[in-house]
Design an enzyme around this catalytic site. Structure first.
Site, PDB file in Angstrom:
ATOM      1  N   SER A 186       0.835  -1.195   0.000  1.00 12.61           N
ATOM      2  CA  SER A 186       0.000   0.000   0.000  1.00 12.61           C
ATOM      3  C   SER A 186       0.874   1.251   0.000  1.00 12.61           C
ATOM      4  O   SER A 186       1.681   1.445   0.918  1.00 12.61           O
ATOM      5  CB  SER A 186      -0.905   0.008   1.240  1.00 12.61           C
ATOM      6  OG  SER A 186      -1.354   1.329   1.481  1.00 12.61           O
ATOM      7  N   GLY A 237     -12.036   6.946   5.621  1.00  7.18           N
ATOM      8  CA  GLY A 237     -12.885   7.129   6.805  1.00  7.18           C
ATOM      9  C   GLY A 237     -13.776   8.349   6.758  1.00  7.18           C
ATOM     10  O   GLY A 237     -14.271   8.786   7.779  1.00  7.18           O
ATOM     11  N   GLY A 297     -16.446   8.607   4.555  1.00  8.65           N
ATOM     12  CA  GLY A 297     -17.758   8.280   4.012  1.00  8.65           C
ATOM     13  C   GLY A 297     -17.850   8.408   2.505  1.00  8.65           C
ATOM     14  O   GLY A 297     -18.947   8.528   1.964  1.00  8.65           O
ATOM     15  N   ASP A 311     -22.760   1.453  -2.511  1.00  9.63           N
ATOM     16  CA  ASP A 311     -21.397   1.933  -2.740  1.00  9.63           C
ATOM     17  C   ASP A 311     -20.678   1.101  -3.801  1.00  9.63           C
ATOM     18  O   ASP A 311     -20.061   1.635  -4.733  1.00  9.63           O
ATOM     19  CB  ASP A 311     -20.586   1.893  -1.429  1.00  9.63           C
ATOM     20  CG  ASP A 311     -21.320   2.544  -0.266  1.00  9.63           C
ATOM     21  OD1 ASP A 311     -22.259   3.319  -0.523  1.00  9.63           O
ATOM     22  OD2 ASP A 311     -20.952   2.285   0.892  1.00  9.63           O
TER      23      ASP A 311
END
Ligand code: GLA
Length: 397
Positions: A72, A127, A129, A177
């Site tokens: 990552s 984080g 949304g 989503d």
């Protein structure tokens, strides 16, 4: 914000540094912002989100074994798991649980997947949304599909990614989503019937921008309150079924049904159900408004959605309310509301092109002076859903 081309170049460079050769392919999957239709997806209802120009990029290559290696860029961390052993959740490198969950769900559906080397990088704020997790799931699924050569429709990919989130990651989200991250369309919002998964791209109004304002308030209560709202909706259905025997979900309750029978519900459950029933109605009216080019009506429906989420569904918070209030003071803002699960995270506003400048500084300033928190504001453009990006692996000479 760095352009896509330069992000891809850096990703390829990183991949080459980590794995010693260039990747075979690059996948992009967007985050989302929901324009209207909040807390309706898990009630079999309607939603109207857009995929945004904030996304997760994955560079990947096949390997000759059954190991998945991950790096990552955002966390500067490596992780990995074996496809021929039970795949477990990683409590340290939590970000790696998304591709893990996707791999588990593919195996469950008897898709044969082989080892890969992956590098992931994203610019969906974490984080807040905007569904960075759905984007990473969808990017991972598309990558496995492309590298292993199996067929899978976009709708099925969305369902698989939702299952990964529900059953592996342990978050009980609806389908919105993952669905819009797969099927979003540039310059369009995606109208989705979350029961049938029928969907239609609706052109965004012209002459306006979608502005997302991140309150930077961490969404503390979100998981427990989200699950509580879901069970309150189920309770409403089980009580109303005595009077409306054909209903399966709140989606089946019309506004007039609710007027006749809503009083049978305990007060809190009644408020929750009323939000969902009316919000579904608002989504249908919003789609009509967008089709008719009536951004004024659309904005008004967004405002009503916020009021209902604040007062009836009770998933807003002071920070979201202050941001919405600050936005609505700007002339040229047609509508503004909290977006996503609530309890922090972002608002979405529809703003006339000419008024964007009147939003970008004054709204964050007012928000900061009233809350003491520095927010982040993004002008977003509706983008296409997930795709394999055009990229040619350099030939070895
Ligand atoms: C979260 C969930 C979605 C949806 C929204 C509320 O974003 O992931 O499935 O339920 O909350 O509309």
């Amino acid at each position: 914000m760095p352009q896509l081309e330069s992000r891809i170049a850096e990703l390829v460079e990183k991949f080459t540094e980590v794995y010693g050769s260039s990747p075979e392919l690059i996948v992009r999957a967007p985050g989302r912002v929901n324009l209207i239709g909040e807390h309706t997806d898990y009630n079999d209802g309607y939603v109207l989100p857009v995929a945004i120009d904030r996304d997760v990029l994955v560079a990947a290559s096949r390997t000759s074994d059954m190991h998945v290696s991950l790096y990552s860029v955002n966390f500067d961390r490596v992780a990995g798991f074996d496809l021929d052993r039970p795949i477990r959740r990683d409590s340290v490198n939590k970000w790696s649980n998304y591709p893990r969950g996707v791999a588990v769900m593919l195996q469950k559906r008897r898709k044969r997947i082989l080892g890969v080397n992956m590098v992931v990088e994203g610019n969906v704020p974490l984080g807040s949304g905007l569904s960075s997790s759905a984007a990473f799931e969808v990017a991972s699924a598309l990558m496995f599909k492309a590298l292993n050569g199996f067929e899978m429709e976009d709708t099925e990919i969305a369902l698989l990614c939702q299952a990964a989130e529900n059953e592996f990651v342990g978050v009980n989200c609806g389908i919105m989503d993952q669905f819009v991250s797969c099927l979003g369309k540039k310059d369009h919002a995606l109208f989705v019937d979350c029961r049938t998964l029928d969907h239609e791209s609706v052109p965004m109004a012209s002459g306006v921008k979608v502005i997302v304002a991140d309150t930077m308030k961490k969404r503390g209560l979100v998981d427990s309150e989200y699950n509580l709202r879901r069970s309150q909706c189920e309770e409403a259905v089980s009580i109303l079924r005595t009077y409306l025997p054909n209903i399966k979900a709140l989606r089946d309750v019309t506004v007039s049904d609710f007027k006749s029978h809503g009083h049978r519900l305990p007060p809190t459950v009644r408020r929750r159900a009323e939000h969902v029933v009316r919000e579904n109605e608002r989504v249908l009216e919003s789609v009509e408004a967008l089709r008719a080019g009536s951004v004024v009506i659309f904005g008004r429906l967004m405002d009503q959605s916020h009021e209902s989420l604040r007062d009836s569904y009770e998933v807003s918070c002071r920070e979201l309310d202050v941001m919405v209030d600050a936005a609505r003071r700007v002339p040229g803002v047609f509508g503004s509301r909290m977006t996503g699960a609530g309890f922090g995270g972002c608002t979405v506003s529809i703003v006339a092109d000419d008024s964007v400048k009147d939003f970008l500084e004054p709204v964050p300033e007012e928000y900061k002076s009233r809350t003491g928190i520095e927010p982040a504001v993004y002008v977003c453009t509706p983008e296409n859903g997930a795709e394999i990006l055009p990229y040619t692996e350099p030939s070895v000479s």
